[in-house]
Design a protein around this motif. Structure first.
Motif, PDB file in Angstrom:
ATOM      1  N   LEU A  57       0.826  -1.206   0.000  1.00  0.00           N
ATOM      2  CA  LEU A  57       0.000   0.000   0.000  1.00  0.00           C
ATOM      3  C   LEU A  57       0.861   1.258   0.000  1.00  0.00           C
ATOM      4  N   SER A  58       1.985   1.213   0.690  1.00  0.00           N
ATOM      5  CA  SER A  58       2.903   2.355   0.713  1.00  0.00           C
ATOM      6  C   SER A  58       3.474   2.613  -0.677  1.00  0.00           C
ATOM      7  N   VAL A  59       3.896   1.542  -1.360  1.00  0.00           N
ATOM      8  CA  VAL A  59       4.442   1.672  -2.711  1.00  0.00           C
ATOM      9  C   VAL A  59       3.389   2.257  -3.654  1.00  0.00           C
ATOM     10  N   ARG A  60       2.137   1.908  -3.442  1.00  0.00           N
ATOM     11  CA  ARG A  60       1.046   2.427  -4.281  1.00  0.00           C
ATOM     12  C   ARG A  60       0.662   3.862  -3.929  1.00  0.00           C
ATOM     13  N   GLY A  61       1.268   4.401  -2.881  1.00  0.00           N
ATOM     14  CA  GLY A  61       1.008   5.788  -2.516  1.00  0.00           C
ATOM     15  C   GLY A  61      -0.233   6.003  -1.667  1.00  0.00           C
ATOM     16  N   TYR A  62      -0.727   4.947  -1.008  1.00  0.00           N
ATOM     17  CA  TYR A  62      -1.896   5.094  -0.140  1.00  0.00           C
ATOM     18  C   TYR A  62      -1.522   5.972   1.057  1.00  0.00           C
ATOM     19  N   ASN A  63      -2.433   6.855   1.453  1.00  0.00           N
ATOM     20  CA  ASN A  63      -2.169   7.689   2.622  1.00  0.00           C
ATOM     21  C   ASN A  63      -2.354   6.870   3.900  1.00  0.00           C
ATOM     22  N   GLU A  64      -1.969   7.458   5.030  1.00  0.00           N
ATOM     23  CA  GLU A  64      -1.994   6.740   6.308  1.00  0.00           C
ATOM     24  C   GLU A  64      -3.389   6.227   6.645  1.00  0.00           C
ATOM     25  N   LYS A  65      -4.402   7.045   6.414  1.00  0.00           N
ATOM     26  CA  LYS A  65      -5.778   6.639   6.735  1.00  0.00           C
ATOM     27  C   LYS A  65      -6.186   5.417   5.921  1.00  0.00           C
ATOM     28  N   LYS A  66      -5.919   5.451   4.620  1.00  0.00           N
ATOM     29  CA  LYS A  66      -6.298   4.341   3.745  1.00  0.00           C
ATOM     30  C   LYS A  66      -5.507   3.077   4.097  1.00  0.00           C
ATOM     31  N   SER A  68      -4.330   2.336   7.065  1.00  0.00           N
ATOM     32  CA  SER A  68      -4.881   1.861   8.349  1.00  0.00           C
ATOM     33  C   SER A  68      -6.188   1.119   8.146  1.00  0.00           C
ATOM     34  N   GLU A  69      -7.053   1.658   7.285  1.00  0.00           N
ATOM     35  CA  GLU A  69      -8.334   0.995   7.005  1.00  0.00           C
ATOM     36  C   GLU A  69      -8.109  -0.390   6.417  1.00  0.00           C
ATOM     37  N   ASN A  70      -7.203  -0.470   5.441  1.00  0.00           N
ATOM     38  CA  ASN A  70      -6.923  -1.750   4.795  1.00  0.00           C
ATOM     39  C   ASN A  70      -6.272  -2.735   5.750  1.00  0.00           C
ATOM     40  N   LEU A  71      -5.338  -2.265   6.554  1.00  0.00           N
ATOM     41  CA  LEU A  71      -4.672  -3.149   7.513  1.00  0.00           C
ATOM     42  C   LEU A  71      -5.652  -3.652   8.560  1.00  0.00           C
ATOM     43  N   GLU A  72      -6.514  -2.778   9.041  1.00  0.00           N
ATOM     44  CA  GLU A  72      -7.512  -3.200  10.023  1.00  0.00           C
ATOM     45  C   GLU A  72      -8.445  -4.247   9.428  1.00  0.00           C
ATOM     46  N   ALA A  73      -8.871  -4.025   8.178  1.00  0.00           N
ATOM     47  CA  ALA A  73      -9.751  -4.990   7.516  1.00  0.00           C
ATOM     48  C   ALA A  73      -9.057  -6.347   7.362  1.00  0.00           C
ATOM     49  N   GLU A  74      -7.754  -6.317   7.072  1.00  0.00           N
ATOM     50  CA  GLU A  74      -7.015  -7.572   6.939  1.00  0.00           C
ATOM     51  C   GLU A  74      -6.861  -8.263   8.289  1.00  0.00           C
ATOM     52  N   ILE A  75      -6.503  -7.498   9.319  1.00  0.00           N
ATOM     53  CA  ILE A  75      -6.345  -8.067  10.663  1.00  0.00           C
ATOM     54  C   ILE A  75      -7.655  -8.684  11.141  1.00  0.00           C
ATOM     55  N   MET A  76      -8.752  -7.989  10.909  1.00  0.00           N
ATOM     56  CA  MET A  76     -10.069  -8.455  11.352  1.00  0.00           C
ATOM     57  C   MET A  76     -10.689  -9.449  10.367  1.00  0.00           C
ATOM     58  N   GLN A  77      -9.974  -9.775   9.303  1.00  0.00           N
ATOM     59  CA  GLN A  77     -10.398 -10.666   8.211  1.00  0.00           C
ATOM     60  C   GLN A  77     -11.824 -10.391   7.758  1.00  0.00           C
TER      61      GLN A  77
END
Length: 122
Positions: A57-66, A68-77
């Motif tokens: 996500l960092s390489v794709r240029g996602y901002n911190e909020k985006k 965090s949202e994606n990481l939380e969704a992955e952690i919470m499956q």
């Protein structure tokens, strides 16, 4: 903003046309609760470790909020749970996608599934 009714109407006609021609279809979307169970024979949920996902996500240029949202969704499956709640458990497959080797393996598995589907539906 996604017009879900318009999307579903369009997809319904496309899927019906494919069914009449006995042609399979691959659909890619980031959520599944929108789609009727009858549309799919196989659901693949791609998963990634959070450190791998963060880097992608960092390489794709996602901002911190985006990120965090994606990481939380992955952690919470979230997507995996939605898939398991929305479709028969027998067709839902969790697929690791952390390395190039895993991605290559996933492509080969998909090819095998397509070949089997084609054989079963010929």
């Amino acid at each position: 903003i996604l017009d879900e009714d318009k999307l579903l109407d369009l997809m319904e006609s496309m899927l019906q046309e494919c069914a009449e021609e006995n042609v399979g279809i691959v659909a890619d979307y980031h959520s599944c609760e929108l789609f009727p169970e009858r549309w799919f024979d196989l659901i693949l949920v791609l998963r990634a470790k959070t450190d791998v996902l963060f880097d992608r996500l960092s390489v794709r240029g996602y901002n911190e909020k985006k990120r965090s949202e994606n990481l939380e969704a992955e952690i919470m499956q979230v997507v995996l749970d939605e898939a398991r709640e929305s479709y028969d458990l027998e067709i839902v497959h969790e697929v690791p996608s952390n390395t190039v080797e895993e991605m290559d393996s996933n492509v080969e598995r998909c090819k095998a599934w397509v070949e089997q589907w084609t054989s079963n539906n010929s």
